[in-house]
Design a protein around this motif. Sequence first.
Motif: not given
Length: 302
Positions: A21-24, A26-30, A32-36, A52-54
């Motif tokens: 769950m922590l990996l997923v 982290a992937g979400y923030f990656l 919507i952030g650096p890869l957006s 909301l997502f967290v």
Amino acid sequence: MLGLEYFSFAAKWTPLFMAFMLLVTAGYFLVIGPLSSRFEGSAPVSFGRKTLFVSGMFMFYLAQGGPINLLGHTMFSFHMVSMALSYLVAVPLLILGIPVWLWRAIDKANPFKRLAFLARPIVAAVVFNGLFSFYHFPAIHDFVMLNFWVHRLYFLILFIASLLMWWAIIQPIPEKDKTTGLIKMAYIFLNMVLLTPACALIIFSSEPMYATYSDPAIWAKAMGYCVPGDTSFLLTQFGGPEFFGYLDPVIDQRVGGIIMKFFQEIIFASMLAYVFFHWYKRENQEDDPLPSEIPPGNLNQA
């Protein structure tokens, strides 16, 4: 507390699922952030949407991998709390937590478009509530609880069904939201009705329905989902699930049914009020003429 003190950290918190769950997350923030910048129409994601997502991830982890998951194997009432948090609370939070531009990218790359009919409101409602009700038939429930891979597969299918059911209500892609307010309200009401028979069967039963919570041998085997290794020691140490139960098994079962129905009624009633408010507001805006549309002779009357 509720018997949690008798179990190890691994049994209460499921470290592997926590890491997943922590990996997923982290992937979400990656994404919507650096890869957006790799996504068409991407834009900064608000703090509220991230929250909301967290929150959705935390609720799902707590229900499926945290202490509530363990308690759900000792008391039926907590099992229903786990189900409610997983499919009625976590899923809509996750949908709302993903930004529109990312949903558009997911929809564009969706390889299952031929199965889009499953997201139609009536189909989605019948599938989710049907799967949920079918799971709570005593023989089915006990079978699923005793077969690890069937358990995982069924819960995955139930998660997808919940996602489709909520998708028809929330529809996070504005241009695809073709459902009128009245139809959405009818759809929400349909969901409220469809789950009632299963809850009523559980609430009004006069005897324990599930061997998982009444037969010590079956309970010990089902506890293998939470307790690593041989679980036979549970029988000699605790005797059975009644050691942890603060309620009579039948009362615990009824409380579980009431909890599920309560969660469902509160959540769907809130959604019904929200949809009605916005539908009513939109209808009034369409009915009220703009100042430029009022004939000059009627300005004083207007």
